[in-house]
Motif scaffolding. Sequence first.
Motif, PDB file in Angstrom:
ATOM      1  N   ARG A 117       0.743  -1.276  -0.001  1.00 30.31           N
ATOM      2  CA  ARG A 117       0.077   0.018  -0.088  1.00 30.31           C
ATOM      3  C   ARG A 117       0.692   1.444   0.004  1.00 30.31           C
ATOM      4  O   ARG A 117       0.359   2.351  -0.647  1.00 30.31           O
ATOM      5  CB  ARG A 117      -1.014  -0.009   1.269  1.00 30.31           C
ATOM      6  CG  ARG A 117      -1.735   1.205   1.421  1.00 30.31           C
ATOM      7  CD  ARG A 117      -2.629   1.388   2.580  1.00 30.31           C
ATOM      8  NE  ARG A 117      -3.623   0.219   2.900  1.00 30.31           N
ATOM      9  CZ  ARG A 117      -4.591   0.089   2.747  1.00 30.31           C
ATOM     10  NH1 ARG A 117      -5.407   1.308   1.932  1.00 30.31           N
ATOM     11  NH2 ARG A 117      -5.338  -0.911   3.098  1.00 30.31           N
ATOM     12  N   TYR A 120       1.566   3.857  -2.725  1.00 29.81           N
ATOM     13  CA  TYR A 120       0.611   4.924  -3.094  1.00 29.81           C
ATOM     14  C   TYR A 120       1.161   6.282  -2.514  1.00 29.81           C
ATOM     15  O   TYR A 120       1.027   7.268  -3.118  1.00 29.81           O
ATOM     16  CB  TYR A 120      -0.716   4.683  -2.288  1.00 29.81           C
ATOM     17  CG  TYR A 120      -1.829   3.923  -2.982  1.00 29.81           C
ATOM     18  CD1 TYR A 120      -2.084   3.804  -4.462  1.00 29.81           C
ATOM     19  CD2 TYR A 120      -2.451   2.894  -2.381  1.00 29.81           C
ATOM     20  CE1 TYR A 120      -2.763   2.976  -4.864  1.00 29.81           C
ATOM     21  CE2 TYR A 120      -3.147   1.931  -2.918  1.00 29.81           C
ATOM     22  CZ  TYR A 120      -3.516   1.808  -4.140  1.00 29.81           C
ATOM     23  OH  TYR A 120      -4.513   1.043  -4.877  1.00 29.81           O
ATOM     24  N   LEU A 149       4.150   4.644  -6.936  1.00 27.01           N
ATOM     25  CA  LEU A 149       3.185   3.922  -7.892  1.00 27.01           C
ATOM     26  C   LEU A 149       3.037   4.960  -9.305  1.00 27.01           C
ATOM     27  O   LEU A 149       3.180   4.464 -10.394  1.00 27.01           O
ATOM     28  CB  LEU A 149       1.722   4.159  -7.573  1.00 27.01           C
ATOM     29  CG  LEU A 149       0.777   3.557  -8.129  1.00 27.01           C
ATOM     30  CD1 LEU A 149       1.148   2.166  -8.779  1.00 27.01           C
ATOM     31  CD2 LEU A 149      -0.606   3.402  -7.635  1.00 27.01           C
ATOM     32  N   TRP A 165      -4.420  -0.377 -12.614  1.00 25.76           N
ATOM     33  CA  TRP A 165      -3.820  -0.743 -11.194  1.00 25.76           C
ATOM     34  C   TRP A 165      -4.986  -0.927 -10.124  1.00 25.76           C
ATOM     35  O   TRP A 165      -6.041  -0.221 -10.153  1.00 25.76           O
ATOM     36  CB  TRP A 165      -2.900   0.010 -10.732  1.00 25.76           C
ATOM     37  CG  TRP A 165      -3.027   1.495 -10.326  1.00 25.76           C
ATOM     38  CD1 TRP A 165      -3.616   2.007  -9.101  1.00 25.76           C
ATOM     39  CD2 TRP A 165      -3.278   2.714 -11.166  1.00 25.76           C
ATOM     40  NE1 TRP A 165      -3.925   3.443  -9.262  1.00 25.76           N
ATOM     41  CE2 TRP A 165      -3.814   3.730 -10.454  1.00 25.76           C
ATOM     42  CE3 TRP A 165      -3.277   2.689 -12.837  1.00 25.76           C
ATOM     43  CZ2 TRP A 165      -3.999   4.994 -11.175  1.00 25.76           C
ATOM     44  CZ3 TRP A 165      -3.440   3.840 -13.226  1.00 25.76           C
ATOM     45  CH2 TRP A 165      -3.818   4.816 -12.370  1.00 25.76           C
ATOM     46  N   GLY A 167      -6.088  -1.892  -5.827  1.00 18.71           N
ATOM     47  CA  GLY A 167      -5.629  -2.195  -4.762  1.00 18.71           C
ATOM     48  C   GLY A 167      -6.362  -3.458  -4.096  1.00 18.71           C
ATOM     49  O   GLY A 167      -7.523  -3.411  -4.234  1.00 18.71           O
ATOM     50  N   VAL A 182      -0.827  -3.773  -3.957  1.00 21.31           N
ATOM     51  CA  VAL A 182      -1.200  -2.878  -5.231  1.00 21.31           C
ATOM     52  C   VAL A 182      -0.808  -3.749  -6.254  1.00 21.31           C
ATOM     53  O   VAL A 182       0.488  -4.238  -6.349  1.00 21.31           O
ATOM     54  CB  VAL A 182      -0.750  -1.439  -5.376  1.00 21.31           C
ATOM     55  CG1 VAL A 182      -0.899  -0.986  -6.456  1.00 21.31           C
ATOM     56  CG2 VAL A 182      -0.992  -0.919  -4.011  1.00 21.31           C
TER      57      VAL A 182
END
Length: 198
Positions: A117, A120, A149, A165, A167, A182
């Motif tokens: 994560r 991000y 990202l 993309w 999550g 991700v």
Amino acid sequence: MTKLKLGEVCAGYGGLGLAVEAVFDAELAWYSEFEDSAEAILKEHWPGVPNHGDMTAIDWAAVEPVDILSGGTPCQDLSHAGRRAGMTEGTRSNLWVAMREAIATIKPKYVVWENVRGAYSAKADSAVEFCSGCMGDNAGGTEPLLRALGRVLGDLSDLGYDAEWRGVRASDAGAPHARFRVFILATRRGGATQDTNG
């Protein structure tokens, strides 16, 4: 019908590659892994499949071409549980550069990238911003202008790929925990000019 060929970097124990094989009905042609314990697992489950070792030392022009390249580059510098040093020069997470070079040389039809994560929000640098602050001033704020990202997506676009993309929590797939990841799926654009700069 011939199966798609898969190459995997930062293979670990082979979990991402196993998922890519299942989703694409692909077959692992080779992998890159330098940790002994992970390599032992890979050899057990994929006997006879070559390991090219340290991805930073591979001559990508000399490896077997593949249709799909997958990898979960190191997350330590992106993770909220880590140092948060980002995807910057000198970090383990900047091994993305070696994966990017593999993509630029091999030009697979598909690229699958996985990470935590923190991708991000972790900071990143890139040749897109050729000097600190050139793309804008953060007015003394602590938030990075370019995040990991965004760096990966920008590099993929520069290499001629369109990407999506998502999550996904482990619990979304039925696991009894919420481990968040991700995933990027990138598809090479037909006739796109390949650019390995940056």
